[in-house]
Design an enzyme around this catalytic site. Sequence first.
Site, PDB file in Angstrom:
ATOM      1  N   HIS A 183       0.730  -1.024   0.382  1.00 51.60           N
ATOM      2  CA  HIS A 183       0.117  -0.247  -0.095  1.00 51.60           C
ATOM      3  C   HIS A 183       0.871   1.306  -0.176  1.00 51.60           C
ATOM      4  CE1 HIS A 183      -3.090  -2.723   0.612  1.00 51.60           C
ATOM      5  NE2 HIS A 183      -2.428  -2.705   2.211  1.00 51.60           N
TER       6      HIS A 183
ATOM      7  N   LYS B 160      -6.505   0.281  10.624  1.00 53.80           N
ATOM      8  CA  LYS B 160      -7.033  -0.036   9.121  1.00 53.80           C
ATOM      9  C   LYS B 160      -8.301  -0.868   9.404  1.00 53.80           C
ATOM     10  CE  LYS B 160      -4.845  -0.422   6.028  1.00 53.80           C
ATOM     11  NZ  LYS B 160      -3.633  -1.106   6.051  1.00 53.80           N
TER      12      LYS B 160
ATOM     13  N   HIS C 264      -7.104  -4.839  -1.168  1.00 50.60           N
ATOM     14  CA  HIS C 264      -6.521  -6.114  -1.288  1.00 50.60           C
ATOM     15  C   HIS C 264      -6.687  -6.818  -2.135  1.00 50.60           C
ATOM     16  CE1 HIS C 264      -6.305  -4.830   3.364  1.00 50.60           C
ATOM     17  NE2 HIS C 264      -4.811  -5.024   2.566  1.00 50.60           N
TER      18      HIS C 264
ATOM     19  N   CYS D  75       5.971  15.540 -42.324  1.00 50.65           N
ATOM     20  CA  CYS D  75       5.846  16.474 -42.592  1.00 50.65           C
ATOM     21  C   CYS D  75       5.254  17.614 -44.128  1.00 50.65           C
ATOM     22  CB  CYS D  75       7.693  16.736 -43.295  1.00 50.65           C
ATOM     23  SG  CYS D  75       8.460  18.130 -43.788  1.00 50.65           S
TER      24      CYS D  75
END
Length: 607
Positions: free
Chosen positions: A63, A113, A231, A421
Amino acid sequence: MSKHLINKQENWARDSFRGFLYTNNENLIALEEYPNVIARKDFLTLAESSSRVALISGGGSGHEPAHLGFVGHGMLTAVVCGDLFASPSTSAILAAIRLVGRTNKAGVLMIVKNYTGDRLNFGLAAKRAQLEGINVDWVLVDDDIALIEEENQRDSSVGRRGLCGTVLIHKIAGALAEQRKSLKEIKEVLDFVLKGGHLRTIGVSLCGKAALPGEKNPVFDSQIEIGLGIHGEAGRRKVDLSNCKELVKSLFENYLLKSDHKEICLMVNNLGGLSNLELGVLTRDCADYLSEFKPDIKLRRIYSGTFMTSLNMNGFSVTMLNLENTHGQLIVDLLDARSEAPSWPRNRGADLATFELFKGTFGTSVKEENLKNSDNYLKFSSIDSSLAVLLETSLSKVCSGIIDLKDYLNTLDSVCGDGDCGNSLANISETICKHINEKKFNFDQPHQVLLELSEIFENGGGSLCILLSLFMSSATRAFAAKDLKVRNEQIFWIKRWNEALKMGIDAVQEYGRAKPGQRSIIDPLVVLNSFLEGYLKSYGTKQLDTKTLLKEIVDLVYESAQSTAKMQPRVGRASYVDPSLINSPDAGAFAISSIFTSIYKAYLMNE
């Protein structure tokens, strides 16, 4: 199979930690016993201080820059990193707590978390640390709103996942700790934000989960996935992607916004595989959506970058922090507080309600009449009507000649370039013809014609067009007024055009680095310049009428352009091509030859 820079998979995360420390070892350090524990170098001072709370966070690797990139003054004291997408061990977390908290009377706050492994390992470590007499508490970040609808339909004990909003919690807590707020005071502010539902994040993947080492690359799916976990957990739903603007509108209206929002902060996060170009578009569209559809909402701060990834997932997340509450201004001040964490952005958008572009006319040519009172103003020579007609006819003839040569110039360019060109020069020629018809050129003022042409070529695209724009812009100064009494004599104008050629050539050589003999537009121009210089020196002994002089110039420039076929290219794309494959003239040099042929034809028409 997916390809990754890796030695041994079991050492992948720790090898990466060491590389991170090599570039941040002035302020950060890792434990010898637990190299996945990374802390501020001044942790001993902090630990001995009874007035500063220590902050710990962490989680699985993959992470980055979360969480190790947010260790530093103003943010985290230490982090504990697990293996790829795996929670760190209880013993490693406990080592981190002991490191920063054993002698720290202010206590330790863990920012975790909301994932089962993290809750269990951090929770167990906290309990063991409390048995040792360490004052430790935690907050749980659960900002993912993708599953709110699902949770309302069933009894879920797992709760919402912790996503990129965790980084904002790191910053708020870190600033409070630097202010010497107590553990209780810090936790009260964070609980207010988290438990009050003020922090909301939604993630989007453009191609499913990131492929792990040894896995097959994801099968291309034309749909995008909203609510995919960091994940690789399945998302909330799949939808078709129309464009970025419509996607942003859907995210705000279906997930992020609530009716009571008046002031907010946004964090636009790259999940690892999004290009910076796309991230810029996404950030712009987020801010513009609020400005267009929710003008009553004040966007106080906006952060954009890579904060919390999912390895190399091609996707993003948007986090919204509601600031319309009793702590709103306090939170803004905390976000603005100084931090030395390596991955916290040093810049952010402030109060975008006041955002405006600086108004001015810097992209517009300054009108000559507005410059006449300037000390640096150059007065330029004008020409009589007959010469003005000749100049207009010549320019028209040059453009038609280039347009007729379009396919041939493309063929010459395809030998060693991208074969466009002729298209570029033909498109510019058509623009010039349009300008002529619209009377945008003052043909009695050669300098104005050159400046106008320079601006047209500037927008033509490609190196050749820029070189020609540079050439004409530089050549303009040759027409600054000098001796106006002789301006209609042949020798006077030969001198002027000779000076213009030299000034243009010098500029092209300085910035384009082209030299004679390297197969470029420089070759015929240098030959012409040398011829004119020689003619001026011999003037009086060798005088040619204008028609004969122009014919000699046409032949000379043509031969020079043809000779580029035998030159070994040293500049431009041609320098990357095998010289044995090149046996035709340079496209740019041949275009220069065509210009002088057209000028000669125009002169014959005006005789």
